[in-house]
Motif scaffolding. Structure first.
Motif, short mmCIF file in Angstrom:
data_model
loop_
_atom_site.label_atom_id
_atom_site.label_comp_id
_atom_site.label_asym_id
_atom_site.label_seq_id
_atom_site.Cartn_x
_atom_site.Cartn_y
_atom_site.Cartn_z
N THR A 1 0.70 -1.24 0.05
CA THR A 1 -0.09 0.01 0.08
C THR A 1 0.78 1.29 0.25
OG1 THR A 1 -0.12 0.02 2.37
CG2 THR A 1 -1.73 -1.09 1.36
N SER A 2 2.27 1.07 0.10
CA SER A 2 3.10 2.08 -0.04
C SER A 2 2.79 3.09 -1.20
CB SER A 2 4.52 1.88 0.41
OG SER A 2 5.41 2.80 -0.07
N GLY A 3 3.05 4.18 -1.18
CA GLY A 3 3.03 5.41 -2.45
C GLY A 3 4.02 4.98 -3.50
N ARG A 4 5.26 4.28 -2.96
CA ARG A 4 6.28 4.30 -3.89
C ARG A 4 6.31 2.65 -4.46
NH1 ARG A 4 9.92 7.80 -6.00
NH2 ARG A 4 11.54 6.51 -5.35
N TYR A 5 5.46 1.74 -3.96
CA TYR A 5 5.48 0.48 -4.32
C TYR A 5 5.15 0.03 -5.72
CZ TYR A 5 4.83 -4.66 -3.84
OH TYR A 5 4.97 -5.82 -3.88
N SER A 6 4.14 0.72 -6.29
CA SER A 6 3.98 0.58 -7.82
C SER A 6 5.03 0.94 -8.68
CB SER A 6 2.57 1.05 -8.21
OG SER A 6 1.65 0.55 -7.47
N TYR A 7 5.67 2.13 -8.30
CA TYR A 7 6.64 2.72 -9.07
C TYR A 7 7.88 1.67 -9.00
CZ TYR A 7 10.69 5.62 -9.96
OH TYR A 7 11.88 5.94 -10.51
N LEU A 8 8.19 1.61 -7.89
CA LEU A 8 9.49 0.60 -7.64
C LEU A 8 9.20 -0.88 -8.12
CD1 LEU A 8 10.39 1.54 -3.74
CD2 LEU A 8 11.68 2.20 -5.85
N LEU A 9 8.15 -1.34 -8.06
CA LEU A 9 7.81 -2.90 -8.80
C LEU A 9 7.97 -2.60 -10.25
CD1 LEU A 9 7.04 -5.83 -8.12
CD2 LEU A 9 4.57 -4.88 -8.59
N THR B 1 11.57 -2.98 -15.34
CA THR B 1 12.38 -2.58 -16.33
C THR B 1 13.81 -2.74 -16.22
OG1 THR B 1 10.61 -0.46 -16.48
CG2 THR B 1 12.77 -0.25 -17.31
N LEU B 2 14.51 -2.76 -15.01
CA LEU B 2 15.76 -2.96 -14.81
C LEU B 2 16.19 -4.33 -15.33
CD1 LEU B 2 16.51 -1.40 -11.45
CD2 LEU B 2 17.27 -0.60 -13.82
N GLU B 3 15.26 -5.44 -15.08
CA GLU B 3 15.41 -6.72 -15.44
C GLU B 3 15.55 -7.02 -16.91
OE1 GLU B 3 15.99 -10.81 -15.12
OE2 GLU B 3 16.25 -9.32 -13.81
N ALA B 4 14.35 -6.36 -17.48
CA ALA B 4 14.46 -6.34 -18.94
C ALA B 4 15.64 -5.53 -19.68
CB ALA B 4 13.32 -5.44 -19.63
N ASP B 5 16.29 -4.60 -18.95
CA ASP B 5 17.41 -3.94 -19.77
C ASP B 5 18.50 -4.97 -19.32
OD1 ASP B 5 15.85 -1.75 -20.49
OD2 ASP B 5 16.69 -0.42 -18.98
N ARG B 6 18.54 -5.59 -18.23
CA ARG B 6 19.57 -6.40 -17.97
C ARG B 6 19.68 -7.51 -18.86
NH1 ARG B 6 20.74 -11.39 -15.54
NH2 ARG B 6 18.70 -11.78 -15.46
N LYS B 7 18.49 -8.24 -19.26
CA LYS B 7 18.61 -9.24 -20.20
C LYS B 7 19.06 -8.71 -21.59
CE LYS B 7 15.15 -12.20 -17.96
NZ LYS B 7 13.78 -12.95 -17.91
N LYS B 8 18.33 -7.59 -21.92
CA LYS B 8 18.86 -6.75 -23.34
C LYS B 8 20.43 -6.55 -23.35
CE LYS B 8 17.81 -2.74 -25.90
NZ LYS B 8 17.21 -1.46 -25.99
N LEU B 9 21.05 -6.36 -22.04
CA LEU B 9 22.68 -6.18 -22.30
C LEU B 9 23.19 -7.45 -22.51
CD1 LEU B 9 23.25 -3.45 -19.62
CD2 LEU B 9 24.09 -3.33 -22.02
N LEU B 10 22.77 -8.25 -21.65
CA LEU B 10 23.38 -9.75 -21.83
C LEU B 10 23.30 -10.37 -23.16
CD1 LEU B 10 22.24 -11.38 -18.37
CD2 LEU B 10 24.35 -10.66 -19.03
N LEU B 11 22.05 -10.19 -23.99
CA LEU B 11 21.72 -10.36 -25.34
C LEU B 11 22.68 -9.69 -26.21
CD1 LEU B 11 17.81 -11.20 -25.44
CD2 LEU B 11 19.59 -12.84 -25.52
#
Length: 402
Positions: free
Chosen positions: A58-66, A71-81
């Motif tokens: 319910t934290s106001g930052r939760y949705s943003y951080l999730l 996004t970071l995981e997608a970028d990480r995979k993109k870099l690895l590829l």
């Protein structure tokens, strides 16, 4: 091989938000890829290089951080590829080249990432069932790869053989294993057509055929017993039984085609519809048993002939899938209640109609037309797994004459 890391740069002003950036290191030369992603120091774990989510959703930052975490995981995979592509080219490269390829999107496509994109395209042109099959397959492949993706160019004979063996070790029958492999082959061929990969014929040594299935047809006397069952005290079973019978009455109409029937399909005593699977148009004479079922469940607020699912687009498909699961579950219970030797499913209705037609000496060409098959060859293959009692009787006559 180059390495890529996600790092956090704290703000120079007290406890204000800092920024994230990617660091690429190759041959001891480091380069940075700056981002606009912002975090407070308490939201970053430097040891694991990951975001620290609030303890409460319910934290106001939760949705943003999730969202940022994804996004970071997608970028990480993109870099690895990107790095995987440059390594595969077997040519010297620099960390600047990694940064350039990442920014320009020159990524070696991964089989899972590519399938997600392909499924989006398929759904936009109405091929939802194909997209669903591909999704089922790619979820299985993702489990085999332990959540990772692999470049399309790494989908070779060794990887496919390993995947097939993994499927077998999970106790899947040959037809189910073949189902996954065939879908994967189709996905791969789409990528070849788009010139995203040069085919290396990775499916040469795996099984992609279809074994003759066990008998899935019910004789007419069992169909009659099913029809005469008193299920009035169990409306869900009653509805499932009626949908099975409607499919049987309509020459084994598929469940998805039944769900999409509207009054406009019924004109002049003739039910006309187009099979979703093949786009072939079929015409069926409307008879009293069909009308009884439609009248039994007719509602004024639904645009469909049968109350299987409502709505349009994604909402319809969601409700359709839920209805299919419910009806399949109820049919299974009915089959167990009747003591049937085979699981009762919606598809059994199609097999049963074909088997009944064969037992009545209906010509193969007529059965083929009734089922909506493209050729009699398909129908002969289809019938080969059904009732063989006529052949058995002929064999007995031959043996007894010796």
């Amino acid at each position: 091989m180059a390495k890529a890391k996600i790092k956090f740069r704290a703000s120079s002003v007290g406890m204000k938000e800092g920024t994230l950036y990617y660091q690429v290191i190759h041959n001891r030369v480091a380069r940075q890829i700056h981002t606009t992603y912002r975090l407070y120091p308490s939201e970053w774990d430097a040891v694991s290089s990951s975001i620290v989510l609030p303890s409460s959703s319910t934290s106001g930052r939760y949705s943003y951080l999730l969202s940022l975490q994804e996004t970071l995981e997608a970028d990480r995979k993109k870099l690895l590829l990107v790095i995987a592509r440059l390594d595969k080219e077997a040519q010297p490269y620099t960390s600047d080249k990694v940064v350039e390829y990442f920014r320009e999107g020159k990524v070696l496509h991964g089989i899972i990432g590519y399938t997600v994109e392909l499924n989006d395209k398929l759904r936009k042109i109405g091929k939802r069932r194909m997209a669903d099959r591909f999704t089922t397959t790619i979820n299985s492949l993702r489990n085999y790869l332990k959540g990772n993706d692999v470049p399309l160019e790494d989908v070779d004979g060794t990887m496919v053989l390993g995947y097939e063996q993994w499927l077998k070790e999970r106790g899947l029958c040959r037809n189910t294993t073949s189902f996954y492999i065939r879908n994967l082959r189709t996905i791969y061929n789409h990528a070849v057509e788009e010139k995203l990969v040069v085919s290396s014929s990775p499916f040469k040594h795996v099984y992609t055929g279809i074994d003759k299935t066990v008998k899935r047809a019910l004789p007419l006397d069992i169909i009659k017993q099913l029809k005469d069952l008193d299920l009035s005290l169990n409306p869900r079973m009653d509805f499932a039984r009626d949908m099975f019978l409607f499919s049987f009455y309509t020459r084994g109409m598929s469940f998805i085609d039944m769900a999409q029937l509207t009054p406009s399909n019924l004109q002049g005593g003739m039910l006309t519809y187009r099979r979703q699977k093949t786009s072939q148009q079929l015409h069926i004479k409307w008879v009293e048993p069909m009308q009884k079922i439609v009248a039994k469940y007719q509602t004024d607020d639904s645009p469909y002939l049968l109350p299987i699912a409502t709505g349009e687009g994604a909402l319809f498909w969601k409700r359709y899938k839920n209805a299919y699961k419910r009806i399949t579950n109820q049919l299974k219970k009915i089959g167990e209640m009747m003591g049937l030797s085979i699981p009762l499913t919606t598809y059994v209705a199609r097999h049963s109609w074909a088997s009944a037609a064969k037992s009545k000496n209906v010509a193969i060409s007529t059965i083929s037309e009734g089922l909506g098959h493209d050729s009699e060859k398909t129908t002969r293959i289809y019938l080969s797994s059904l009732d063989t009692s006529v052949v058995d009787r002929a064999n007995n006559l031959i043996i007894n004459s010796l």
